[in-house]
Scaffold this active site. Structure first.
Site, PDB file in Angstrom:
ATOM      1  CE  LYS A 190      -1.703   3.078   1.875  1.00  0.00           C
ATOM      2  NZ  LYS A 190      -1.435   4.484   1.421  1.00  0.00           N
ATOM      3  CB  CYS A 298      13.136   9.205   8.022  1.00  0.00           C
ATOM      4  SG  CYS A 298      14.153   7.916   7.327  1.00  0.00           S
ATOM      5  CD  GLU A 398       9.529  13.663  11.014  1.00  0.00           C
ATOM      6  OE1 GLU A 398       8.396  13.200  11.221  1.00  0.00           O
ATOM      7  OE2 GLU A 398      10.414  13.015  10.420  1.00  0.00           O
TER       8      GLU A 398
HETATM    9  P1  NAD Z   1       2.421   9.191   6.889  1.00  0.00           P
HETATM   10  O1  NAD Z   1       2.528   8.580   8.235  1.00  0.00           O
HETATM   11  O2  NAD Z   1       1.467  10.316   6.694  1.00  0.00           O
HETATM   12  O3  NAD Z   1       1.982   8.085   5.808  1.00  0.00           O
HETATM   13  C1  NAD Z   1       2.651   6.854   5.705  1.00  0.00           C
HETATM   14  C2  NAD Z   1       1.680   5.812   5.177  1.00  0.00           C
HETATM   15  O4  NAD Z   1       0.605   5.671   6.095  1.00  0.00           O
HETATM   16  C3  NAD Z   1       1.059   6.180   3.835  1.00  0.00           C
HETATM   17  O5  NAD Z   1       0.967   5.021   3.049  1.00  0.00           O
HETATM   18  C4  NAD Z   1      -0.312   6.702   4.223  1.00  0.00           C
HETATM   19  O6  NAD Z   1      -1.291   6.492   3.214  1.00  0.00           O
HETATM   20  C5  NAD Z   1      -0.650   5.902   5.458  1.00  0.00           C
HETATM   21  N1  NAD Z   1      -1.522   6.618   6.393  1.00  0.00           N
HETATM   22  C6  NAD Z   1      -1.579   7.976   6.579  1.00  0.00           C
HETATM   23  N2  NAD Z   1      -2.496   8.257   7.526  1.00  0.00           N
HETATM   24  C7  NAD Z   1      -3.011   7.090   7.945  1.00  0.00           C
HETATM   25  C8  NAD Z   1      -3.988   6.731   8.918  1.00  0.00           C
HETATM   26  N3  NAD Z   1      -4.621   7.647   9.655  1.00  0.00           N
HETATM   27  N4  NAD Z   1      -4.266   5.434   9.105  1.00  0.00           N
HETATM   28  C9  NAD Z   1      -3.634   4.487   8.372  1.00  0.00           C
HETATM   29  N5  NAD Z   1      -2.708   4.763   7.430  1.00  0.00           N
HETATM   30  C10 NAD Z   1      -2.388   6.044   7.216  1.00  0.00           C
HETATM   31  O7  NAD Z   1       3.897   9.597   6.441  1.00  0.00           O
HETATM   32  P2  NAD Z   1       4.344  10.394   5.153  1.00  0.00           P
HETATM   33  O8  NAD Z   1       3.933  11.814   5.313  1.00  0.00           O
HETATM   34  O9  NAD Z   1       3.949   9.671   3.916  1.00  0.00           O
HETATM   35  O10 NAD Z   1       5.930  10.263   5.278  1.00  0.00           O
HETATM   36  C11 NAD Z   1       6.713  11.112   6.066  1.00  0.00           C
HETATM   37  C12 NAD Z   1       6.963  10.520   7.423  1.00  0.00           C
HETATM   38  O11 NAD Z   1       7.579   9.252   7.305  1.00  0.00           O
HETATM   39  C13 NAD Z   1       7.935  11.348   8.261  1.00  0.00           C
HETATM   40  O12 NAD Z   1       7.471  11.377   9.583  1.00  0.00           O
HETATM   41  C14 NAD Z   1       9.243  10.584   8.165  1.00  0.00           C
HETATM   42  O13 NAD Z   1      10.147  10.781   9.224  1.00  0.00           O
HETATM   43  C15 NAD Z   1       8.734   9.187   8.144  1.00  0.00           C
HETATM   44  N6  NAD Z   1       9.718   8.288   7.571  1.00  0.00           N
HETATM   45  C16 NAD Z   1      10.372   7.464   8.416  1.00  0.00           C
HETATM   46  C17 NAD Z   1      11.349   6.613   7.932  1.00  0.00           C
HETATM   47  C18 NAD Z   1      12.078   5.691   8.843  1.00  0.00           C
HETATM   48  O14 NAD Z   1      12.767   4.836   8.331  1.00  0.00           O
HETATM   49  N7  NAD Z   1      11.978   5.809  10.140  1.00  0.00           N
HETATM   50  C19 NAD Z   1      11.631   6.588   6.560  1.00  0.00           C
HETATM   51  C20 NAD Z   1      10.923   7.430   5.716  1.00  0.00           C
HETATM   52  C21 NAD Z   1       9.963   8.280   6.237  1.00  0.00           C
END
Ligand code: NAD
Length: 513
Positions: A190, A298, A398
């Site tokens: 997804k 990240c 963040e």
């Molecule tokens: P996000 O949490 O908004 O979304 C990530 C995934 O979760 C997406 O597929 C999204 O559709 C889904 N999602 C969003 N809201 C949801 C909900 N309420 N319920 C279920 N699923 C949901 O993150 P983003 O904005 O796409 O990415 C940025 C974030 O990811 C930053 O916080 C970054 O630090 C983090 N990140 C972490 C790493 C790591 O390895 N720790 C790597 C890359 C990104």
């Protein structure tokens, strides 16, 4: 009297329907049927480029069923054949890397060289998975008891799923599915709804590489799709990468439903600069790691922790480099930093510039002064905020944008305490010429990935990636050896091939001596 009609306004011209991005189920592209969809933008031009279908629970069920149907044959496929398919896929990704990079730039906005860098790190994960035979070997103990041997084997879990963020639409899925498939699992991805096209190109290339239909599926969508995956009885494990609040939700819901979960969350990475550091080298590293990919990594450096008298020269050295950072359309080879992912996100990031000065920090460089800010694309120039304290919003949150904050502390001890008090623990770095200080830092810092004069210490594919504290929920890090553990069950077999002549009844507890 007959009325003579005057000139009529032309009927409104129908808008051409935006291209729709669908799902990939059982080896083919499937248009969404839920009636729900979301926008996919071209961030450099600030306009709607495509629309992505959002899966219903029923469509998720179809993808999981396809994966469940494909599992028995895929897990029975020889290791050699599985890795050969991954090897072919690896070659196809390399051959199509410019096409894939163009998709990343078009939907995410990152510059082409950065997109190619993301793909290169994904290729390393694929290469690791091609040698998985070594890590799937079990142990064997001959004669654990008289005539009895004991051995361990690792077996795939079944259908596993990956839920991925917008900032690495190719690499993060590869972190997951390369090892998952190599271990014999089948997969449902997804992807982020903000830049979903890369997932479909990878699906097509996996099929071309010889992966059986159903072994890899993609459902596009939002929370509806995620929640169905989290509760589906046929999903054995969930890998998640995204923000901390969602990671926590995924971990809690997935484990409550009996699934194995690794959920990687957000970050606030500190770069500690000691007074003996090479200031020019530290400034180069801060600019590269703070503003690369517009800070939407990240592992980006968010906070410089300037120790003692290094602060003034370091801030001056960083500041002097900022006018040279070339911000622009990611597809222009001259650009070093592209736009942010959406207008809302750009505005949220820019909001920290106001809150920081209101809370007493000094905005040394304000990205809103850039000529592209306020235009059509979601651009923001690079920003530098000095004299930040841990209570300020720009330190606590963040930001995930091209904003570097500087916290000044008097001693090394204060620097380590600051890093260790932070609720995140993804990455950190120390810049120093003092080997003893660096070793002490690596010993006592509560962070999962540490750089010594290396600002973005993303582990190579044969180690594993993961933070501590609020940056990871679960026990196992992603990819590398821990990825193999995550995607397999261990089984231990105790075997006897008795000599029929020595067989007898013995109701005692099995003894080894
Ligand atoms: P996000 O949490 O908004 O979304 C990530 C995934 O979760 C997406 O597929 C999204 O559709 C889904 N999602 C969003 N809201 C949801 C909900 N309420 N319920 C279920 N699923 C949901 O993150 P983003 O904005 O796409 O990415 C940025 C974030 O990811 C930053 O916080 C970054 O630090 C983090 N990140 C972490 C790493 C790591 O390895 N720790 C790597 C890359 C990104």
């Amino acid at each position: 009297m007959t009325q003579v009609a005057g000139p009529q306004p032309a009927p409104p011209r129908a808008q051409p329907a935006a291209e729709r991005i669908g799902h990939w189920i059982a080896g083919r592209l499937v248009a969404g049927t839920s009636g729900r969809h979301g926008p996919v933008y071209d961030p450099a031009r600030g306009r709607l480029a495509r629309e992505v279908d959002f899966a219903s629970a029923r469509e998720v069920d179809e993808a999981v069923q396809a994966a469940a149907r494909a599992f028995p044959a895929w897990r029975a496929t020889s290791l050699s054949k599985r890795t050969q398919i991954l090897f072919s896929f690896r070659n196809l990704v390399e051959a199509h890397r410019h096409e894939l990079a163009a998709l990343l730039t078009a939907e995410h906005g990152k510059v082409t060289s950065d997109a190619l860098g993301e793909i290169a790190r994904g290729l390393e994960n694929l290469e690791f998975a091609c040698g998985i035979q070594h890590l799937l070997k079990g142990d064997f103990s001959e004669q654990a008891s008289t005539g009895i041997d004991v051995y361990s084997i690792r077996q795939p879990l079944g259908v596993v799923t990956g839920i991925t963020p917008f900032n690495f639409p190719a690499m993060v899925p590869m972190w997951m599915f390369a090892n998952a498939l190599a271990c014999g699992n089948t997969f449902v991805l997804k992807p982020s709804e903000k830049d979903p096209s890369a997932s479909l190109l990878m699906a097509r290339l996996l099929r071309e590489a010889g992966l059986p239909d159903g072994a890899f599926n993609v459902v596009q969508g939002d929370r509806v799709a995620v929640d169905r995956l989290l509760e589906h009885p046929d999903v054995a494990a969930v890998s998640f990468v995204g923000s901390t609040p969602i990671a926590r939700h995924i971990y809690e819901t997935g484990t409550r439903n009996g699934k194995r979960v690794q959920a990687l969350g957000g970050a606030k990475n500190h770069m500690v600069v000691l007074p003996d550091a090479d200031v020019e080298m530290a400034a180069d590293a801060a600019v590269s790691a703070g503003y690369g990919s517009a800070g939407e990594r990240c592992m980006a450096i968010a906070t410089i922790v300037a120790v003692g008298e290094v602060a003034d020269p370091l801030v001056a050295a960083i500041r002097s480099r900022l006018p040279k950072v070339r911000v622009g359309d990611g597809s222009d080879p001259a650009s070093e930093m592209g736009p942010l992912i959406t207008r809302e996100h750009r505005d949220r990031v820019a909001g920290y510039l106001d809150s920081s000065s209101a809370q007493g920090a000094e905005v040394v460089a304000d990205g809103r002064a850039h000529e592209l800010y306020g235009g059509e694309g979601f651009f923001l120039g690079v920003s530098l905020i000095d004299h930040v304290t841990p209570e300020m919003d720009c330190y606590r949150d963040e930001i995930f944008g091209p904003v570097l904050t500087v916290v000044r502390v008097p001693t090394y001890r204060d620097a380590v305490d600051l890093v260790n008090r932070n609720p995140y623990g993804n990455g950190t770095a120390i810049f120093t010429r003092d080997g003893g200080a660096a070793r002490q830092f690596q010993f006592e810092v509560n962070v999962g990935m540490v750089g010594i004069n290396v600002p973005i210490p993303v582990p190579v594919a044969y180690y594993s990636f993961g933070g501590w504290k609020g940056s990871l929920f679960g026990d196992l890090h992603m990819y590398g050896p821990e990825g193999i553990q995550f995607y397999t069950h261990a089984k231990v077999v105790t075997a006897r091939w008795p000599d029929p002549g020595s067989s007898k009844i013995d109701l005692g507890f099995p003894r080894t001596r």
